[in-house]
Design a protein around this motif. Structure first.
Motif, PDB file in Angstrom:
ATOM      1  N   GLU A 179       0.840  -1.191   0.000  1.00 35.10           N
ATOM      2  CA  GLU A 179       0.000   0.000   0.000  1.00 35.10           C
ATOM      3  C   GLU A 179       0.884   1.254   0.000  1.00 35.10           C
ATOM      4  OE1 GLU A 179      -3.165   0.244  -0.394  1.00 35.10           O
ATOM      5  OE2 GLU A 179      -3.070   2.437  -0.192  1.00 35.10           O
ATOM      6  N   SER A 224       2.428   2.022  -3.349  1.00 33.46           N
ATOM      7  CA  SER A 224       1.550   2.686  -4.298  1.00 33.46           C
ATOM      8  C   SER A 224       1.489   4.187  -4.006  1.00 33.46           C
ATOM      9  CB  SER A 224       0.189   2.011  -4.253  1.00 33.46           C
ATOM     10  OG  SER A 224      -0.809   2.911  -3.961  1.00 33.46           O
ATOM     11  N   ASN A 244       4.759   5.761  -5.149  1.00 31.17           N
ATOM     12  CA  ASN A 244       4.762   5.922  -6.597  1.00 31.17           C
ATOM     13  C   ASN A 244       4.070   7.236  -6.966  1.00 31.17           C
ATOM     14  OD1 ASN A 244       5.202   5.038  -9.274  1.00 31.17           O
ATOM     15  ND2 ASN A 244       3.053   4.397  -9.390  1.00 31.17           N
ATOM     16  N   TYR A 245       2.948   7.446  -6.318  1.00 33.77           N
ATOM     17  CA  TYR A 245       2.187   8.674  -6.593  1.00 33.77           C
ATOM     18  C   TYR A 245       3.025   9.904  -6.224  1.00 33.77           C
ATOM     19  CZ  TYR A 245      -1.372  12.253  -6.043  1.00 33.77           C
ATOM     20  OH  TYR A 245      -2.098  13.413  -6.118  1.00 33.77           O
ATOM     21  N   ILE A 293      -3.371  -2.394  -6.796  1.00 32.50           N
ATOM     22  CA  ILE A 293      -2.799  -1.046  -6.797  1.00 32.50           C
ATOM     23  C   ILE A 293      -2.221  -0.704  -8.154  1.00 32.50           C
ATOM     24  CG2 ILE A 293      -2.325  -1.098  -4.336  1.00 32.50           C
ATOM     25  CD1 ILE A 293       0.485  -1.849  -4.865  1.00 32.50           C
ATOM     26  N   LEU A 339       0.511  -1.577  -9.907  1.00 28.80           N
ATOM     27  CA  LEU A 339       1.943  -1.343 -10.150  1.00 28.80           C
ATOM     28  C   LEU A 339       2.462  -2.424 -11.099  1.00 28.80           C
ATOM     29  CD1 LEU A 339       3.414  -0.280  -6.689  1.00 28.80           C
ATOM     30  CD2 LEU A 339       3.148   1.094  -8.747  1.00 28.80           C
ATOM     31  N   ASP A 387       5.620   4.576 -14.199  1.00 25.16           N
ATOM     32  CA  ASP A 387       5.701   4.251 -12.772  1.00 25.16           C
ATOM     33  C   ASP A 387       7.120   4.519 -12.268  1.00 25.16           C
ATOM     34  OD1 ASP A 387       3.121   3.435 -12.213  1.00 25.16           O
ATOM     35  OD2 ASP A 387       3.487   1.395 -12.954  1.00 25.16           O
TER      36      ASP A 387
END
Lengths: 453, 704
Positions: free
Chosen positions: B345, B348, B351-352, B464, B466, B472
């Motif tokens: 989690e 993710s 990554n954002y 999520i 990925l 990414d």
């Protein structure tokens, strides 16, 4: 009497394990089936069917283990069976086996061939429907009739006989008949397929040995299929081994297990014959010492002063003695002794005689109290360790043999508490500790605190 | 090159001196009993095996370990010999004469401690009698289907029997200390106590039985610690007899210890006894004589990982490998207990964050958790083959190029750049390029998973999203197998791999101790842990500003899962924003903590436990008031100070633009100066006798 009714409560009286002995040799097998069921604490009734050619002596020895021993005779059974038999005399033994469907006092039964050995409690078989059986190793679309679940019914019995008269049996035995009668077994309902572990054919192992190494430890019932039965091997009771090299190791282990089971009961009878043929009440001795293990390499000194009231230790000497006695006896001799036992007790109707009832109620807890004794033998089988001897349950008998003058002391109250204690311990060992009540850890802690002070 | 370690601690000299007199070990026998002595089943083996050295250093010939005998283990790990003491020999003989097998030898590990091993199978014929004895002693019965519990009873009965014989021999001198580990040895303790055998007993639990079961069952464990009806929970899980054995052992022991503060809390509720001492697990720290050798190892191993990444992401290598960070999580595949859920989690979210900050940093995350597979998948192997082919092509062209250049120079002219590569060369290169085009995304997992559709990691990766897309910034590589140096894909062993990574992430929910972050630390690799892991608690207690030292501790105890994820995301994001120089400084600090994890420091907690047990078992002979009060609590221990220089944490060094180069990093930092400052802040070292000079440490001793 309290404990007796308690045991009755434990036994689910309308369900039974059924086995069949058609010769004296097979009755040895039937004895082991019954004994191994008792050892693993079955709560069902045990029924042995014997054909008329089985000697009365063998039948009496079966009566000590089974709740019911039923004489079945094709020729004086119902007319239809009689008639069917006349049409198909080659199916004689098969008709005898079909008799199990007439046991209508039971709501459900599990049939076990006399050449099987039960390795753990299999009461869960009674959850299955008629007709549940395991696949035959030779043709897995047919079931093997060594172990099957059925519902006694005279109607089914009649249909079976009709079927037999009309179609015969494609293999000449009960298996062919039952497979063609219950012909939808292979396809219709998978829940009627028992797992192979409930009917593990020892002779099948060679064909798929890796599977045995992977799953063999889960085996619940072993079936000695084929011409060579466990009772055909010579067993040396001193070493607890059959003569080595006769057969492969896996089979050898199972045969050893079978013999240990056989002796766990019958040796006691042999001694009875030796020391006091008239009373047969020495069984009382093992009430007070229900859990003793035999010592493998016991010292040679003979402890002959053992009393029944002595603590359950130090029986090694007598065990060794008993074993030496037994040492050279061959299988045939033993069978002979078996005969002697009963012939010297001409009117020992164990089940009915009221004077013997207390004895009966003590033997039961003893019989079922020690499934873990099998543990070491079982560990031996699946985890062979060098120098490890097996475990037998002979010492109970050993306690009795040197005290021929021992009176059958009734002592009701101590026996009862001992009984309760046994029962309590057994509940733990079956995984039913009363953890919310008397077995809560606080109570255990109190016990610990007794010696921690 | 790894060299032998000198006794002087390399970068940090200071650990507090213990002002305890040493025990009169020549008048004592110390026995340590555990199911995993010479018998690797789980994690306790590592603890016992690594600790042996320091214990032998202290106790010499008077130290014995006891375990179960298994023929294979005995042949491969033990050198048989005669007992050094007549009393032990007599006690062993007495068991042997009664038909039980006992073996004596030296365990072939560092320190070569004596071991006494008991043959379980060979003594099984006593089981029924011993079950009766246990029943009479404490009213605990063992179900016959629980083979392990029955084995443990045989083991315990043999141990108690042995101690009875031994203490009958010894009478009063030397006194015996028996240290039991885990519930499997518990029966031995209970039986010994019930027979009033005169010895001091210690019981150590590394995790409670019930705690492990409850956590595995996804129970909100730590928030309900005081609310469980433990008898019922154990009974419903069919482990009541084991639980009773464990609690009985805890109740009977003179001294009860556990491995971490968090397990102490757990034990207090699950076993109803507060541990007397916390005995953390240590490591045998490997030191290099060359300063910063671990930094060099980091860069060489990082190069190997980069090679793998080049192959795995071929056709998608649009990120800068020099600005790529390698994170990893490793261990048994317990999805939620090991915190993989929280980790995914947070990835993710990371990554954002990296995308909205337009960061040029890429994070490649490795999941090293063994699951059921059908071997490597074709796509991964192809990636490595393609990389190899491109390398060969480049090499061939380079050869031709070099030859023409050489010839031109021989002629005394500058070669014509347009002619130095002919059409053939371009053809070869173009062909290679076309052959290596890929129309799929780089695979998430390196293996063919057997339970692809239900695998918890893969299903969460799908959730999520990925999938290693070009945009990414966080890429995922799930390697569902332990690492091996013979793998065709990633030919590195675990230690090399850890050294090549930048950050280990272990956000565990249930982790009584947790060796993985500890191993990272001693290799100088920063790591993320939690305040629910024993290691995290220990670090929080001993280090003032753990994150400055590269130990990020996620709060999973007093925060919601979402908050924990945010915190973990923040840790990782700030780690990504560090400059290379900051990371190097942080690794130096991390490595400096390794002295704290060395058994030579942590062994003292065991020493204290023994002392305490003696004073309770033999109050007349050993008086506790002559000893220094227990150093268990936080205040008595020492704490690593906050580093003097500005910490490499991002709060101080967030730059207004994400593009900052190492040159603009102007933090004052002097490694020697800082190390010296640490040294002054901390007391003199604690030493346990001399280490034989030149004794080589075996490589790969970090387990896994």
């Amino acid at each position: 009497m309290i404990s007796f009714s308690f045991l009755l409560f434990l036994t689910e009286a309308d369900q039974a394990f059924v086995t069949l002995a058609t010769t004296d040799a097979y009755s040895m097998g039937a004895l082991v089936v019954g004994k191994s069921l008792r050892r693993h604490g079955t709560r069902k009734r045990l029924v042995a069917m014997v054909s008329p050619n089985v000697t009365r002596e063998a039948r009496l020895s079966l009566e000590e283990v089974f709740d019911e021993v039923i004489l079945v005779n094709v020729l004086d059974s119902q007319d239809r069976a009689h008639l069917s038999y006349l049409g198909r005399p080659e199916l004689g033994v098969t008709f005898t086996k079909l008799h199990c469907w007439t046991l209508t006092k039971y709501s459900k039964c599990v049939f076990l061939d006399a050449d099987t050995l039960v390795l753990c409690n299999v009461d869960e078989l009674f959850d299955r429907e008629e007709l549940s059986a395991a696949p035959d190793q030779g043709w897995p679309d047919c079931f093997n009739t060594g172990v099957f679940v059925f519902i006694p019914s005279l109607e089914t019995h009649g249909q079976l006989l009709q079927h037999a008269a009309k179609h015969g049996s494609f293999d000449g035995g009960d298996q062919g008949l039952l497979n063609s009668f219950f012909s939808d077994w292979a396809l219709k309902d998978i829940s009627k397929h028992l797992p192979f572990v409930y009917n593990l054919s020892v002779s099948a192992l060679y064909t798929y040995l890796p599977a045995f190494y992977k799953f063999g430890h889960q085996a619940k019932i072993v079936h000695f299929l084929g011409g060579t039965k466990p009772w055909h091997f010579r067993y040396n009771q001193q070493t607890n081994q059959i003569s080595p090299g006769d057969l492969d190791r896996i089979l050898e282990q199972y045969v050893n297990l079978w013999w240990r089971e056989f002796y766990s009961h019958t040796q006691q009878q042999v001694i009875k014959a030796d020391s006091h043929p008239d009373t047969g009440l020495t069984q009382h001795s093992f009430v007070s010492r229900p859990r003793q293990s035999e010592k493998k390499s016991a010292p040679a000194q003979a402890v002959s002063t053992l009393q029944t009231s002595s603590p359950p230790l130090d029986t090694q000497g007598t065990v060794a003695e008993t074993q030496t006695k037994e040492e050279e006896r061959s299988l045939e001799l033993r069978l002979l002794t078996l005969d002697e036992v009963s012939s010297e007790q001409p009117d020992s109707s164990v089940q009915t005689s009221p004077s013997e009832q207390p004895e009966e109620m003590h033997t039961h807890p003893k019989d079922v109290s020690g499934p873990e004794a099998e543990y070491s033998a079982y560990a031996d089988l699946h985890n062979p360790a060098p120098g490890q001897g097996g475990t037998g349950r002979e010492p109970e008998a050993a306690g009795g043999s040197p005290t021929p003058s021992e009176e059958p002391a009734p002592e009701p109250t101590p026996v009862e508490t001992e009984e309760e204690k046994q029962q309590h311990r057994r509940m733990w060992e079956e995984g039913h500790a009363d953890y919310m009540g008397k077995d809560a850890f606080d109570n255990i802690k109190k016990k610990l605190d007794r010696f921690l002070e | 090159m790894p060299l032998s370690r000198s006794l002087s601690m390399s970068s940090l000299s200071g650990l507090p001196l213990w002002e305890e007199e040493s025990l009169p070990v020549e008048d004592l026998y110390l026995f340590e009993i555990a199911w995993e002595v010479t018998n690797k089943v789980g994690g306790i083996y590592t603890v016992i095996q690594t600790k042996a050295k320091i214990t032998v250093d202290e106790w010499g010939e008077n130290y014995f370990m006891m375990g179960p005998y298994y023929e294979h283990n005995f042949k491969t790990q033990v050198e048989q010999c005669d007992p050094p003491s007549a009393a032990i020999k007599i006690a062993m003989d007495s068991l042997k004469n009664s038909g039980c097998q006992v073996y004596f030898g030296r365990w072939l590990i560092e320190g070569s401690p004596y071991v006494i091993l008991f043959d379980i199978g060979g003594a099984a014929w006593n089981l029924d009698r011993w079950k009766g004895e246990l029943w009479d002693t404490c009213g605990i019965g063992l179900p016959y289907h629980d083979r392990e519990a029955n084995d443990c009873l045989i083991f315990g009965s043999l141990i108690a029997w042995f101690f009875k014989e031994l203490t009958d021999q010894l009478q009063d001198k030397p006194n015996v200390i028996a240290h039991f580990h885990e519930w499997q040895a518990g029966a031995g303790l209970v039986l010994s106590r019930s027979r009033k055998i005169p010895m001091a007993t210690i019981f150590t639990t590394h995790a409670t039985l019930l705690g492990r079961y409850l956590c595995a069952g996804n129970v909100d464990f730590y928030n309900n610690l005081d609310k469980f009806n433990i008898d019922r929970e154990a009974g419903e899980r069919q482990i009541y007899h084991r639980y009773c054995l464990e609690r009985a052992a805890v109740h009977c022991a003179h001294v009860f210890t556990t491995v971490s503060q968090i397990t102490a809390v757990e034990a207090n509720h699950m076993l109803h006894r507060q541990p007397d001492v916390v005995t953390p697990n240590g490591l045998n720290v490997k030191k290099f004589s060359a300063v910063h050798e671990f930094q060099n190892l980091h860069s060489t191993n990082k190069a190997k990982i980069q090679e793998f990444v080049r192959g795995h992401f071929y056709g998608h290598l649009d990120f800068n490998l020099e600005k790529t960070l390698f994170f990893f999580i490793a261990g048994r595949y317990e999805f939620s207990n090991k915190g993989a859920d929280v980790f995914l989690e947070s990835l993710s979210r990371l990554n954002y964050l990296l995308r909205v900050h337009k960061s040029d940093v890429t994070v490649v995350v490795f999941f090293i958790m063994p699951a059921k597979t059908n071997n490597f998948n074709v796509e991964s192997l192809k990636g490595q083959a393609v990389r190899k082919q491109l390398w060969d092509t480049a090499h061939a062209v380079k050869e031709k190029f070099g030859k023409r250049l050489y010839e031109a120079l021989l002629k005394g002219e500058i070669p014509d750049m347009n002619k130095i590569l002919d059409r053939d060369d371009f053809t070869i290169m173009k062909r290679a390029l076309f052959a290596t085009q890929r129309h799929t995304l780089p695979p998430v997992t390196t293996h063919n998973m057997l339970d692809d559709s239900t695998d918890p990691i893969l299903t969460n990766v799908r959730r999520i999203g990925l999938f290693n897309n070009r945009n990414d910034r966080v890429k995922i590589v799930f390697h569902p197998e332990f690492l091996s140096s013979t793998s065709p894909l990633l030919p590195m062993d675990y230690e090399e791999f850890v050294r090549g990574c930048h950050l280990g992430v272990f956000p565990s929910y249930y982790e009584p101790w947790g060796y993985t972050p500890g191993e990272c630390t001693v290799m100088g690799i920063p790591s993320v842990t939690t305040n629910l892991s024993g290691f995290g608690c220990f670090m929080e207690e001993h280090v003032s500003d753990p994150s400055a030292y590269g130990i990020y501790i996620v709060d999973r105890r007093f925060r919601s899962a979402d908050e924990s994820c945010n915190q973990l995301t923040q840790f990782m994001f700030s780690f990504c924003q560090q400059s290379r120089r900051q990371r190097i400084i942080q690794r130096n600090r991390t490595e400096r903590l390794s002295d704290l994890l060395d058994w030579r420091y942590l062994g003292r907690f065991y020493i204290h436990a023994r002392r305490l047990a003696l004073s309770r078992a033999f109050p007349d002979t050993f008086k506790m008031d002559t000893f220094v009060p227990p150093p268990v609590s936080t205040t008595q221990g020492f704490r690593y100070p906050r580093p003097q220089s500005v910490p490499p944490s991002p709060s101080a060094s967030i730059h207004s633009t994400p593009h900052h180069s190492d040159e603009e990093d102007e933090e004052p930092y002097d490694e020697d100066e800082e190390a010296e400052r640490d040294r002054q802040n901390i007391k003199a070292p604690f030493t346990l006798g001399a280490v034989p000079p030149g004794k080589k440490k075996q490589p790969g001793e970090y387990g896994n």
